[in-house]
Design an enzyme around this catalytic site. Structure first.
Site, PDB file in Angstrom:
ATOM      1  N   GLU A 124       0.850  -1.197   0.000  1.00 57.95           N
ATOM      2  CA  GLU A 124       0.000   0.000   0.000  1.00 57.95           C
ATOM      3  C   GLU A 124       0.879   1.237   0.000  1.00 57.95           C
ATOM      4  O   GLU A 124       2.091   1.147   0.162  1.00 57.95           O
ATOM      5  CB  GLU A 124      -0.861   0.016   1.279  1.00 57.95           C
ATOM      6  CG  GLU A 124      -1.729  -1.213   1.423  1.00 57.95           C
ATOM      7  CD  GLU A 124      -2.313  -1.343   2.823  1.00 57.95           C
ATOM      8  OE1 GLU A 124      -2.281  -0.357   3.590  1.00 57.95           O
ATOM      9  OE2 GLU A 124      -2.790  -2.440   3.141  1.00 57.95           O
ATOM     10  N   LYS A 126       2.280   4.565   1.805  1.00 53.98           N
ATOM     11  CA  LYS A 126       2.447   5.010   3.177  1.00 53.98           C
ATOM     12  C   LYS A 126       2.057   6.488   3.233  1.00 53.98           C
ATOM     13  O   LYS A 126       2.805   7.368   2.821  1.00 53.98           O
ATOM     14  CB  LYS A 126       3.879   4.814   3.665  1.00 53.98           C
ATOM     15  CG  LYS A 126       4.003   5.148   5.133  1.00 53.98           C
ATOM     16  CD  LYS A 126       5.284   4.623   5.724  1.00 53.98           C
ATOM     17  CE  LYS A 126       5.336   4.765   7.224  1.00 53.98           C
ATOM     18  NZ  LYS A 126       4.971   6.075   7.741  1.00 53.98           N
ATOM     19  N   ASP A 128       1.318  10.109   4.462  1.00 50.15           N
ATOM     20  CA  ASP A 128       1.996  10.976   5.414  1.00 50.15           C
ATOM     21  C   ASP A 128       0.948  11.762   6.206  1.00 50.15           C
ATOM     22  O   ASP A 128       0.620  12.896   5.885  1.00 50.15           O
ATOM     23  CB  ASP A 128       2.919  11.926   4.658  1.00 50.15           C
ATOM     24  CG  ASP A 128       3.885  12.613   5.591  1.00 50.15           C
ATOM     25  OD1 ASP A 128       3.946  12.221   6.779  1.00 50.15           O
ATOM     26  OD2 ASP A 128       4.565  13.543   5.145  1.00 50.15           O
ATOM     27  N   TYR A 236      -6.990   1.386   6.635  1.00 50.56           N
ATOM     28  CA  TYR A 236      -6.152   0.278   6.179  1.00 50.56           C
ATOM     29  C   TYR A 236      -6.048  -0.904   7.140  1.00 50.56           C
ATOM     30  O   TYR A 236      -5.345  -1.853   6.864  1.00 50.56           O
ATOM     31  CB  TYR A 236      -4.737   0.753   5.824  1.00 50.56           C
ATOM     32  CG  TYR A 236      -4.065   1.620   6.878  1.00 50.56           C
ATOM     33  CD1 TYR A 236      -3.752   1.110   8.131  1.00 50.56           C
ATOM     34  CD2 TYR A 236      -3.750   2.942   6.604  1.00 50.56           C
ATOM     35  CE1 TYR A 236      -3.143   1.905   9.089  1.00 50.56           C
ATOM     36  CE2 TYR A 236      -3.140   3.749   7.558  1.00 50.56           C
ATOM     37  CZ  TYR A 236      -2.847   3.232   8.802  1.00 50.56           C
ATOM     38  OH  TYR A 236      -2.259   4.013   9.751  1.00 50.56           O
ATOM     39  N   LYS A 335      10.614   3.112   2.767  1.00 45.56           N
ATOM     40  CA  LYS A 335      10.460   4.561   2.688  1.00 45.56           C
ATOM     41  C   LYS A 335      11.231   5.181   1.524  1.00 45.56           C
ATOM     42  O   LYS A 335      12.213   4.634   1.046  1.00 45.56           O
ATOM     43  CB  LYS A 335      10.958   5.193   3.984  1.00 45.56           C
ATOM     44  CG  LYS A 335      10.213   4.686   5.212  1.00 45.56           C
ATOM     45  CD  LYS A 335       9.332   5.723   5.807  1.00 45.56           C
ATOM     46  CE  LYS A 335      10.094   6.549   6.782  1.00 45.56           C
ATOM     47  NZ  LYS A 335       9.282   7.232   7.754  1.00 45.56           N
ATOM     48  N   CYS A 430      25.519  46.879   0.179  1.00 49.77           N
ATOM     49  CA  CYS A 430      25.827  45.682  -0.595  1.00 49.77           C
ATOM     50  C   CYS A 430      26.979  44.936   0.090  1.00 49.77           C
ATOM     51  O   CYS A 430      28.017  45.534   0.383  1.00 49.77           O
ATOM     52  CB  CYS A 430      26.217  46.067  -2.020  1.00 49.77           C
ATOM     53  SG  CYS A 430      26.881  44.681  -2.954  1.00 49.77           S
ATOM     54  N   CYS A 433      30.219  45.394  -2.517  1.00 51.41           N
ATOM     55  CA  CYS A 433      30.917  46.643  -2.844  1.00 51.41           C
ATOM     56  C   CYS A 433      30.720  47.688  -1.756  1.00 51.41           C
ATOM     57  O   CYS A 433      31.347  48.739  -1.781  1.00 51.41           O
ATOM     58  CB  CYS A 433      30.451  47.176  -4.189  1.00 51.41           C
ATOM     59  SG  CYS A 433      28.741  47.717  -4.174  1.00 51.41           S
ATOM     60  N   CYS A 448      21.565  45.969  -5.467  1.00 44.50           N
ATOM     61  CA  CYS A 448      22.755  46.798  -5.465  1.00 44.50           C
ATOM     62  C   CYS A 448      22.722  47.507  -6.814  1.00 44.50           C
ATOM     63  O   CYS A 448      22.695  46.855  -7.848  1.00 44.50           O
ATOM     64  CB  CYS A 448      24.007  45.935  -5.347  1.00 44.50           C
ATOM     65  SG  CYS A 448      25.489  46.881  -5.719  1.00 44.50           S
ATOM     66  N   CYS A 453      29.757  47.242  -9.301  1.00 44.86           N
ATOM     67  CA  CYS A 453      29.883  46.255  -8.217  1.00 44.86           C
ATOM     68  C   CYS A 453      30.528  44.992  -8.793  1.00 44.86           C
ATOM     69  O   CYS A 453      30.016  44.411  -9.759  1.00 44.86           O
ATOM     70  CB  CYS A 453      28.513  45.927  -7.638  1.00 44.86           C
ATOM     71  SG  CYS A 453      28.550  44.585  -6.455  1.00 44.86           S
TER      72      CYS A 453
HETATM   73  S1  IVH Z   1      -0.236  -0.179   8.877  1.00 40.29           S
HETATM   74  C1  IVH Z   1       1.247  -2.371  12.265  1.00 40.29           C
HETATM   75  N1  IVH Z   1      -0.546   1.019   6.576  1.00 40.29           N
HETATM   76  O1  IVH Z   1       2.687   4.770   9.313  1.00 40.29           O
HETATM   77  C2  IVH Z   1       0.612  -1.631  11.205  1.00 40.29           C
HETATM   78  N2  IVH Z   1       0.322   2.254   8.404  1.00 40.29           N
HETATM   79  O2  IVH Z   1       5.298   4.557  10.529  1.00 40.29           O
HETATM   80  C3  IVH Z   1       0.763  -0.176  11.338  1.00 40.29           C
HETATM   81  N3  IVH Z   1       0.804   4.589   7.900  1.00 40.29           N
HETATM   82  O3  IVH Z   1       1.577   4.308  12.591  1.00 40.29           O
HETATM   83  C4  IVH Z   1      -0.120   0.525  10.464  1.00 40.29           C
HETATM   84  N4  IVH Z   1       0.151   4.535   5.795  1.00 40.29           N
HETATM   85  O4  IVH Z   1       0.226   5.862  11.054  1.00 40.29           O
HETATM   86  C5  IVH Z   1      -0.155   1.128   7.850  1.00 40.29           C
HETATM   87  N5  IVH Z   1      -0.885   1.981   4.489  1.00 40.29           N
HETATM   88  C6  IVH Z   1      -0.505   2.095   5.759  1.00 40.29           C
HETATM   89  C7  IVH Z   1      -0.025   3.297   6.301  1.00 40.29           C
HETATM   90  C8  IVH Z   1       0.390   3.333   7.632  1.00 40.29           C
HETATM   91  C9  IVH Z   1       0.627   5.289   6.764  1.00 40.29           C
HETATM   92  C10 IVH Z   1       1.355   5.138   9.158  1.00 40.29           C
HETATM   93  C11 IVH Z   1       0.661   4.698  10.409  1.00 40.29           C
HETATM   94  C12 IVH Z   1       1.737   4.062  11.246  1.00 40.29           C
HETATM   95  C13 IVH Z   1       2.946   4.707  10.691  1.00 40.29           C
HETATM   96  C14 IVH Z   1       4.186   3.913  10.985  1.00 40.29           C
END
Ligand code: IVH
Length: 733
Positions: A124, A126, A128, A236, A335, A430, A433, A448, A453
């Site tokens: 999936e 990740k 932010d 998720y 990451k 400046c 100069c 300037c 200069c």
């Molecule tokens: S799974 C044990 N799935 O990332 C499972 N987490 O760095 C933990 N996060 O605390 C969660 N996208 O807040 C999971 N697709 C995703 C995610 C995800 C973002 C975050 C989540 C977790 C943190 C860990």
């Protein structure tokens, strides 16, 4: 190891040790402020970045892992201002991997522990954002809690109810009696920018990133404030379930969530589903490819991500694999290199540009961001620095915008400041100069205005010799500065008289200091040391000077450094006025008549040539043999590409990007760097990325290289109904 190596590593260790102790003190102070005094002085992101830095240091130097290190605290209690909520099933975090090797090690451990040869993995994005647990009883939302320390979080139910993507009641039949769903709350990118604009207009500080803004909105005690922020949530995971059947796999779990009406990270509008939805993969190669592909497209996503999450698909495997601390063995985050980091702003220095504009920039304690070490970053202008209240000596958040130019987003902490700290102001004189600068009330820039200069001339000479202009190899910033200091040149045309001064050129002193403009010297011993240019480099420069005489007219025009004249305008000027002499004789009215040249540019060019010093330089250049004539034939008036806009993306076989663009322009067409509704064709080469996606979304015709070649020959590609892929192979990707 040589003696100097060991001195070096001892030095490094001492620095690291000092840094670690500073980080520990900082983090502990913020913990106390936050948890005991209910005060938050730094953004969550900044806190996390400090913690990540300390973790990294301790990982590399375990002997620095002190018992008072905040990394040794497993989470922390929630803020007392919100009602506390216990998490019956703790919210976990994830282990991280940054390289394919780390990933393979994780995978090997998983296979070994399960005693299997292969395993399905659901991958999936990740997101932010911030983790959230939302509980439904008989399908109705009853509670939402933040992660907190993983065991206890904050009750943010009222706030979460304002998020439209969180269902207040789960859809469909077969909803369990009690279920706790987990996911990530985030602030989408475009609304975040608008939200910040509105804040700024209201006199409030901008948030440095979307995650902080989401966190700020979520932690409002008044949920009407939360409602102003268009937060969203992706689901998720299932935390707890009673009176229902747990799905067998993560894959099935996601599809269940979708059925219940929960938002699952999937294809944003206009994207091909297969590119974004979670994927179920079996080999590491496939996972690595998915990671690469997501990474290259992340900028096109409407929300921020910082990697992918790889989860062993079968949930019974999760039980068998278990946890290490708070991290499950059955999942890991692969990451992307961080694009933000916190570091010390040592000093704000000022660069004097080619036209005299003073641009402040940050001199930073070097920090690793987005895959590179950064020691300098732009600071835009004085107003921007003041708005963000960035000061020398601050800990600042550094980011790589769009993966290119490092920027200082804002102070990470406004309060480690000493009593002497003052808001920043560009110096009144400046820095080069010493003459008084000019602050134009209508412009954001400070200039300037001293035509003599030396800094301006240094920049001009460097620009003249640069690759996009005369392309004189060996004549870079350092040499330009030294040539001027040694009075070997007093205008750019003097470069062509260097051959007669070869002896002096060979002896030219290159001073590290003169070249730094704030950059740290290459080596500490080398600081301020003088080096001579030498025979070899002198001859290389002289050869470069000689070949540069043959550059086409548009490149010479670029080299002159006429304000507002970049490559596009230079080509227009060259095509229309054919020679330096022709150009020097034009009037502002004649310039105005050229299609594509606006009145501002026309004035700028006319004013530049009207200055006798400038026209002298041009005359000298011609005498020296720099006098190209543009012989490009007029583009045929009826060429089908005429007036059309083409975007070239991906790698073409027969053309470099520049050649393809030149070919379009020489036939009267236009080129652009990004796809919009006004684009007529997108030429998609190998590995065409987000631009091809944009074209699909906007219904812009995508053509292959072969079709492009035919187009250049005057043959229009067949029209294709808008939105349909031009290459049937694309659909099955
Ligand atoms: S799974 C044990 N799935 O990332 C499972 N987490 O760095 C933990 N996060 O605390 C969660 N996208 O807040 C999971 N697709 C995703 C995610 C995800 C973002 C975050 C989540 C977790 C943190 C860990």
């Amino acid at each position: 190891m040589t003696a100097s190596d060991s001195t070096h590593s001892r030095l490094t260790f001492d620095l690291v040790k000092e840094r670690a102790s500073r980080l520990r003190a900082e983090l502990n102070r913020h913990n106390h402020l936050y948890y005991v005094l209910s005060r938050q002085e730094i953004a969550d992101e900044a806190y996390d970045a400090l913690m990540a830095e300390l973790r990294a240091v301790e990982e590399q130097y375990p002997q620095l892992r002190a018992p008072d290190s905040p990394t040794q605290r497993v989470g922390a209690p929630p803020s007392p201002e919100f009602k506390e909520v216990a998490h019956p099933v703790p919210l976990l975090s994830l282990s991280n991997v940054f390289t394919g090797e780390d990933l393979a090690a994780w995978h090997t451990r998983v296979l070994g522990q399960l005693g299997v040869a292969q395993v399905d993995m659901t991958c999936e994005l990740k997101i932010d954002g911030l983790a959230l647990a939302v509980t439904y009883e008989d399908g109705v939302l009853v509670r939402a809690a933040t992660r907190g320390d993983g065991s206890r979080g904050e009750d943010v139910t009222a706030n979460i109810r304002t998020i439209r993507s969180v269902p207040l009641r789960l859809l469909g039949d077969g909803v369990p009696r009690l279920i706790e769903l987990r996911g990530e709350v985030y602030f989408p990118k475009a609304p975040f920018e608008r939200f910040n604009d509105i804040r700024e207009a209201a006199g409030l500080p901008r948030y440095v990133n979307a995650r902080n803004a989401a966190s700020g909105a979520l932690r409002q005690l008044d949920s009407r404030e939360t409602a102003r922020a268009p937060l969203e949530m992706f689901f998720y995971a299932i935390g707890r379930l009673e009176g229902g059947q747990m799905p067998a796999t993560q894959w099935e779990l996601l599809s269940k969530l979708r059925k219940w009406g929960c938002k699952v990270c999937s294809a944003p509008d206009g994207h091909e589903a297969a590119e974004w939805v979670p994927v179920r993969l079996r080999s590491l190669d496939e996972v690595a490819r998915f990671h690469e592909s997501v990474k290259s497209r992340r900028d096109a996503l409407p929300f921020g991500i910082d990697g992918i999450v790889i989860k062993v698909d079968r949930l019974d495997h999760h039980d068998r694999l278990g946890f290490v601390g708070r991290e499950p063995r059955w999942a890991t985050a692969y990451k992307f290199p961080a694009e933000q980091a916190v570091t010390l702003l040592r000093r704000i220095s000022v660069n004097v540009g080619r036209t005299g504009s003073l641009s402040p920039f940050a001199e930073l304690e070097p920090v690793f961001v987005g895959g590179v070490t950064i020691s300098q970053a732009t600071l835009h202008n004085e107003g921007d620095i003041q708005r963000k209240d960035i000061r020398e000596g601050d800990l600042v958040i550094v980011q790589r915008a769009g993966d290119v130019i490092p920027q200082v987003a804002g102070p990470a902490s406004a309060n480690v400041r000493s009593a002497e700290s003052r808001p920043y102001r560009i110096p009144d004189d400046c820095p080069r100069c010493g003459q008084a600068v000019f602050r134009d009330p209508d412009e954001a820039v400070v200039r300037c205005v001293n035509a003599r200069c030396p800094a301006q001339f240094e920049r001009l000479l460097e620009h003249f010799a640069s690759r996009g202009a005369m392309d004189i190899e060996g004549l870079g910033e350092r040499v330009a500065i030294a040539l001027i200091a040694a009075q070997l040149v007093s205008d750019v045309a003097d470069v062509y008289a260097l051959q007669e001064k070869r002896e002096q050129l060979v002896e030219l002193n290159l001073t590290d200091e003169a070249a730094t403009d704030g950059e740290p010297p290459v080596s500490s011993e080398g600081a301020g040391q003088k080096r001579r240019l030498g025979e070899k480099r002198a001859d290389k420069i002289l050869a470069g000077v000689e070949t540069s005489k043959k550059r086409p007219l548009d490149r010479v025009i670029i080299g002159l450094g006429i304000p507002h004249i970049g490559s596009e305008n230079a080509v227009l000027l060259a095509r229309n006025f054919k020679s330096l002499q022709g150009l020097g004789a034009v009037t502002s009215e004649q310039l105005d008549e050229v299609e594509g040249i606006g009145p501002e540019i026309a004035r700028s060019v006319a004013a530049w040539f009207a200055n006798s010093e400038n026209s002298d330089v041009v005359r000298k250049l011609r005498v020296a043999g720099v006098d190209p004539h543009d012989e490009t034939p007029e583009p045929p008036a009826d060429h089908p590409i005429r007036g059309r806009t083409v975007v070239v993306t991906g790698a073409l076989q027969g053309f470099s990007r520049q050649q393809a663009q030149d070919a379009v322009k020489s036939r009267g067409g236009k080129t652009a760097g990004s796809v919009s509704k006004k684009t007529d064709f997108v030429v998609a080469g190998a590995e065409a990325g987000s631009k091809a996606d944009d074209a699909k979304r906007l219904g812009v015709r995508i053509i292959t290289e072969a079709e492009f070649v035919r187009l250049l020959d005057g043959e229009l590609p067949d029209p294709v109904p808008s939105g349909a892929p031009s290459d049937p192979g694309e659909e099955t990707r």
